[in-house]
Scaffold this motif. Structure first.
Motif: not given
Length: 554
Positions: A366-390
């Motif tokens: 069960a995963q949750i996707v939040f309203q504001l992607a701006d605050t849900a995504l770490n601004p210091a990490h690349s898109v690849g690193a963000i998706i790789a974490r899970p």
């Protein structure tokens, strides 16, 4: 209206310099006029240039942008030929601005009245006491509660809709000739949005002021604008009266915007027989709240005794205005906000109320996707690193296998693989939300909790995200719990809907039949509050005494 326009824009060109030093043209040869007392809407999807053009009417450009050519005239003022000092004198007096986020416009440490009259004080327009009297009269005109004392409060002591009207009072205090409204109702729920629109329209009409209304929502624009300018990629595609644009659009892009406003109704992926199947998600007598605990209960009880079942392959919508408890419900189901009473069952197994005490397998499913992607995504990490974490956390993937799966997930949400090297700040709003989805999909969940995930997106991008969710559901057999204040969004993606009001479920019924079969007074108010592509809709609403009584009873 006179024959001489109040605002005249000719061959406007605005350029910007990218981080890499490249010059790009973001506004290309724009022309339009605004007559005294007229409301002109600038519409288009994100990145179309509508806010950039609106800000240029005050002689303002965002950082890194410059007016490269053309002329802007407001009244007797040549904006493009003025010094910055003269432009500053114009802002807040002749031309004023109502922002999208009223919360960002107010200082939380100062009383509302002191901030509303600040422009009058800075520009030396009138004595302080007269400015306060003017502010109170605007509070009354904008239908604010307790108009004589609301100015004594601090910004956090009023609701979002009230704060939005107070920001309009701040803009109107000096009787400007032109008011710029920059998506001022985007973040508001439908019932609050109606109150704000009615107030704006009445005050502008009474004051005979001209306005520019920036929006991506054609139904909102239909209620408030006299004329519409349709923008895409910094160029005008079409302009005309509101009636003509809505009823007889000429340009293919305008037709696309109109089509996106009316999403395709949802068709269930799976038909289940409840007695033969265990729900993927079941909620029993769930209660949640905030603040210190006393005798096993929180100080602020926000949500009470919520019950529902969600079966595999089906989608449940939860709707209600701000403060109804719908996001609290999503947080309690996810375990982010532990419920103080009741149970959440995933595939028949009771989950621990707290996220930290759930197993890795329970978290994955069960995963949750939040309203504001701006605050849900770490601004210091690349898109690849963000998706790789899970992928690393749930699947133990590393190196080449992990990168290969990141690329597959980007393809799944229709993003190019090269995007994995970018930072979130280099993406559009729609791209960020797709990355948000890709991160959730990396866990290979069975259930996704979607918390207002399209509310901050423009109509075209939101429609594309809904299409993507439907496609992913068919491919992966997902189930969605969809939190929203937008009834048309829920109808486009959900099978069933719960209506929440003041922390309780007041009605549950099939989403496709909600508009016709809703019986609870609050459900009917929500249905009636969804703006229509009809220029007379808001006026008709104001002539419905039963509906107006429902607004005042909320």
């Amino acid at each position: 209206m006179t024959d001489t326009p109040l605002v005249s824009v000719r061959d406007l060109h605005i350029g910007a310099v990218t981080d890499s030093g490249r010059n790009v043209e973001i506004i290309r040869g724009v022309d339009f006029d605004i007559a005294p007392g007229e409301m002109l809407a600038l519409i288009g999807e994100s990145g179309s240039g509508k806010t950039t053009i609106a800000l240029s009417l005050m002689g303002h450009t965002r950082r890194g942008c410059d007016i490269k050519g053309g002329t802007i005239r407001v009244g007797q003022h040549d904006i493009t030929g003025m010094s910055e000092r003269k432009r500053a004198r114009l802002r807040g007096s002749d031309v004023s601005y109502v922002p999208q986020s009223a919360a960002a416009a107010f200082n939380p440490s100062k009383r509302i009245m002191d901030q509303v009259v600040e422009a009058a004080r800075i520009h030396d327009m009138m004595p302080l006491e007269k400015a306060r009297e003017r502010a109170r009269s605007l509070f009354r005109a904008l239908a604010l509660p307790d108009p004589d004392t609301i100015g004594d409060r601090y910004p956090h002591q009023v609701s979002g809709g009230q704060l939005q009207r107070l920001s309009a009072a701040m803009a109107l205090i000096g009787d400007p000739e032109l008011v710029i409204f920059d998506e001022p109702t985007t973040a508001l729920d439908v019932t609050t949005q109606i109150e704000v629109l009615r107030a704006f329209k009445r005050v502008m009409k009474d004051g005979g002021m001209a306005g520019v209304y920036v929006s991506h929502d054609l139904a909102v624009v239909a209620q408030i604008a006299d004329r519409i300018v349709v923008l895409k990629n910094g160029e005008i595609q079409e302009q005309g009266t509101t009636e003509q644009i809505l009823k007889a659009p000429k340009h293919p892009y305008t037709k696309e915007l109109l089509a996106a406003f009316d999403p395709v109704p949802h068709e269930p992926v799976a038909q289940v027989e409840p007695e033969k199947e265990t729900p993927i998600l079941e909620v029993r007598n769930l209660c949640a709240g905030y603040g210190p605990m006393k005798d096993g209960e929180p100080l602020a009880k926000v949500m009470r005794d919520v019950n529902f079942e969600l079966y595999r392959g089906r989608n449940l919508g939860v709707i209600g205005e701000s403060g109804s408890g719908k996001s609290t419900l999503a947080r309690a189901v996810a375990g982010i906000l532990p419920a103080y009473r009741g149970e959440v069952l995933l595939d028949g197994k009771v989950l621990d109320p707290s996220l930290g005490k759930r197993s890795k397998q329970e978290l994955r499913r069960a995963q949750i996707v939040f309203q504001l992607a701006d605050t849900a995504l770490n601004p210091a990490h690349s898109v690849g690193a963000i998706i790789a974490r899970p992928l690393k956390f749930y699947k133990g993937l590393r190196g080449e296998a992990c990168e290969k799966r990141v690329i597959e997930l980007l393809n799944m949400v229709h993003l190019p693989p090269a995007l994995r090297h970018r930072l979130p700040s280099e993406l559009s709003g729609g791209q960020k939300q797709r990355v948000n989805l890709a991160r959730a999909l990396a866990a290979e969940p069975e259930l996704i909790l979607c918390d207002e995930i399209t509310s901050a997106l423009d109509t075209v991008v939101a429609a594309a995200i809904l299409d993507l969710l439907k496609e992913l559901q068919q491919e992966l057999g997902l189930s969605y719990m969809f939190i929203s204040h937008d009834l048309s969004t829920v109808e486009a993606i959900c099978d069933d809907v719960l209506v929440m009001y003041k922390g309780e479920v007041v009605e549950a019924l099939p989403a496709a039949r909600m508009s016709d079969e809703a019986t609870h007074a609050y459900s009917r108010l929500l249905v009636s509050s969804v703006p229509q592509l009809d220029t007379g809709w808001l006026a008709g609403l104001e002539q419905d005494p039963e509906l107006l009584a429902a607004f005042s009873d909320r």
